[in-house]
Design a protein around this motif. Structure first.
Motif, PDB file in Angstrom:
ATOM      1  N   UNK A  13       1.267  -0.975  -0.303  1.00  0.00           N
ATOM      2  CA  UNK A  13       0.521  -0.372  -0.186  1.00  0.00           C
ATOM      3  C   UNK A  13       1.334   1.285  -0.210  1.00  0.00           C
ATOM      4  N   UNK A  14      -0.009   2.180  -0.636  1.00  0.00           N
ATOM      5  CA  UNK A  14       0.948   3.546  -0.381  1.00  0.00           C
ATOM      6  C   UNK A  14       0.435   4.569   0.875  1.00  0.00           C
ATOM      7  N   UNK A  15      -0.109   3.357   1.748  1.00  0.00           N
ATOM      8  CA  UNK A  15      -0.813   4.423   3.455  1.00  0.00           C
ATOM      9  C   UNK A  15       0.505   3.589   4.698  1.00  0.00           C
ATOM     10  N   UNK A  16       0.850   4.868   5.631  1.00  0.00           N
ATOM     11  CA  UNK A  16       1.850   4.634   6.001  1.00  0.00           C
ATOM     12  C   UNK A  16       1.353   5.804   7.316  1.00  0.00           C
ATOM     13  N   UNK A  17       1.974   5.187   8.718  1.00  0.00           N
ATOM     14  CA  UNK A  17       1.675   6.502   9.521  1.00  0.00           C
ATOM     15  C   UNK A  17       2.795   6.222  10.233  1.00  0.00           C
ATOM     16  N   UNK A  18       3.163   7.643  11.148  1.00  0.00           N
ATOM     17  CA  UNK A  18       4.205   8.471  11.780  1.00  0.00           C
ATOM     18  C   UNK A  18       3.580   8.788  12.968  1.00  0.00           C
ATOM     19  N   UNK A  19       4.249   8.544  14.200  1.00  0.00           N
ATOM     20  CA  UNK A  19       3.619   9.288  14.958  1.00  0.00           C
ATOM     21  C   UNK A  19       4.589   9.889  15.474  1.00  0.00           C
ATOM     22  N   UNK A  20       3.846  11.240  16.033  1.00  0.00           N
ATOM     23  CA  UNK A  20       4.896  12.277  16.743  1.00  0.00           C
ATOM     24  C   UNK A  20       4.567  12.640  18.066  1.00  0.00           C
ATOM     25  N   UNK A  21       5.492  12.904  19.249  1.00  0.00           N
ATOM     26  CA  UNK A  21       5.006  13.443  20.673  1.00  0.00           C
ATOM     27  C   UNK A  21       5.279  14.789  21.221  1.00  0.00           C
TER      28      UNK A  21
END
Length: 390
Positions: A149-157
């Motif tokens: 897929x072209x989906x991705x997630x990145x977690x910021x704090x």
């Protein structure tokens, strides 16, 4: 039970007008012992300088990593193994700096969904900085489907609050996918099976979240049947054939991600991971069945077809009317989760009941489009849904 046609909008065998969008995946390779020829495969795609992204657990396990790095002999310029679950932004930046420092032209991601998503995020940062698009070859070790897929997630704090932000960038889609069951042997059983439930989530949400598509829908239903048949048998690490079956089933479940929107189950899962620290694969174990129950009044024929696909005691024939029960489909998913020894409630995943209002607020603010899937049943269907999950 009433026999219903799979395409609930089709009458008199008419096929609705539609389209199918494909992502820039150039090649999918599957089979046994492909890992040993990985270097040759990369050279075919013009790779000269490779950075390998993986996890600390695979570094500790050694066997798989040694095999892959041996196959990359002469190409490997560096390795980043500090990529944590849910793709922290600082881990992405570290991997991107290594790629730039080594003047690499190729990313190889070896691991599950978080590592593969990190590779997509690195590619995005490189493109945004004006660098050429890297060749991205991914070797999945789970059934998460991230490689397709072209989906991705990145977690910021920020201010001690972590938020996982979702992206959809076609230019970050991995170009080459390698399915070798040997790459999955070091994957812990709980991670393997929970990522299988995530694969089911792709297929089921795809079926429930968009208009009918005669190609993708058929593949999704066949993927559901194939995965439900193989997943428990694949727990035997000697059953490489069943492991490859599960890998191919996960591909069928998520065959055309460019045409498959993510729904409530996935969106809630992103919040559970990024904000509450729940493991990525485990989120679907608690979210999928309740979402299916909530959507039963709106999509009875589609859920009946899913029920038939999950009924392993009966033959499944897409050319025949589907005899199934919409609510029973959710019960079958929940029963499969439990049969694999996985938690089926948010409470068992460490989410406190008092945290449900926070979860609901973040969902409303972050994913308003997913909220449109909720309908009827109570004055506050989201509250009812989260209570069912908990």
């Amino acid at each position: 039970m009433i026999a219903q046609p799979f395409f609930d909008t089709v009458k008199h065998r008419e096929i609705p007008t539609g389209s199918l969008a494909f992502l820039p995946t150039e090649r999918v390779v599957w089979g046994f012992s492909i890992l040993d020829s990985l270097g040759d495969l990369l050279r075919d795609f013009g790779a000269n300088r490779v950075v390998l992204l993986t996890t600390a657990s695979l570094v500790a396990e050694k066997t798989l990593l040694v095999r892959v790095e041996r196959a990359l002999d002469g190409l490997l310029m560096g390795r980043c193994a500090s990529l944590a679950a849910h793709v922290p932004a600082e881990g992405v930046a570290q991997a991107r700096r290594l790629y730039q420092k080594t003047r690499a032209d190729t990313l190889v991601t070896l691991g599950g969904g978080s590592v593969i998503d990190a590779g997509k995020a690195v590619a995005g940062e490189l493109l945004d900085a004006g660098w050429p698009k890297p060749v991205h070859v991914t070797v999945p070790t789970t059934l998460s489907g991230a490689e397709l897929s072209h989906y991705f997630g990145v977690t910021t704090t920020k201010d001690a609050v972590s938020v996982k932000r979702s992206f959809a960038r076609e230019d970050c889609t991995p170009g080459v996918v390698v399915y070798d069951p040997a790459a999955t042997l070091a994957t812990p059983s709980r991670l393997w099976t929970s990522s299988g439930i995530k694969a089911l989530d792709h297929a089921i949400e795809g079926l429930l979240s968009r208009p009918p598509n005669p190609v993708v829908d058929s593949l999704a239903l066949l993927g559901i049947r194939r995965l439900a048949t193989a997943i428990e048998k694949s727990l035997d690490v000697d059953a490489l054939g069943e492991r490859l079956e599960a890998q191919l089933a996960a591909w069928q479940c998520f065959f055309a991600p460019g045409s498959v929107p993510l729904g409530l189950s996935h969106r809630i899962g992103h919040i559970l991971g990024g904000t509450f620290g729940v493991a990525h694969g485990l989120t679907s174990c608690a979210t999928l069945a309740p979402v299916m129950r909530m959507m039963a009044p709106a999509a009875p024929a589609r859920l009946a077809a899913i029920d038939a696909a999950l009924d392993l005691d009966q033959l499944f024939d897409l050319t025949a009317p589907q005899s199934g029960d919409a609510l029973r489909a959710a019960d079958r998913v929940e029963a499969l989760v439990r049969s694999l020894g996985l938690p089926s409630r948010l409470g068992a995943l460490g989410v406190e009941r008092e945290q449900l209002p926070t979860l609901g607020r973040i969902l409303r603010e972050t994913y308003p489009e997913a909220m449109r899937q909720l309908a009827g049943g109570s004055d506050d269907p989201l509250k009812e849904l989260l209570h069912d999950m908990w």
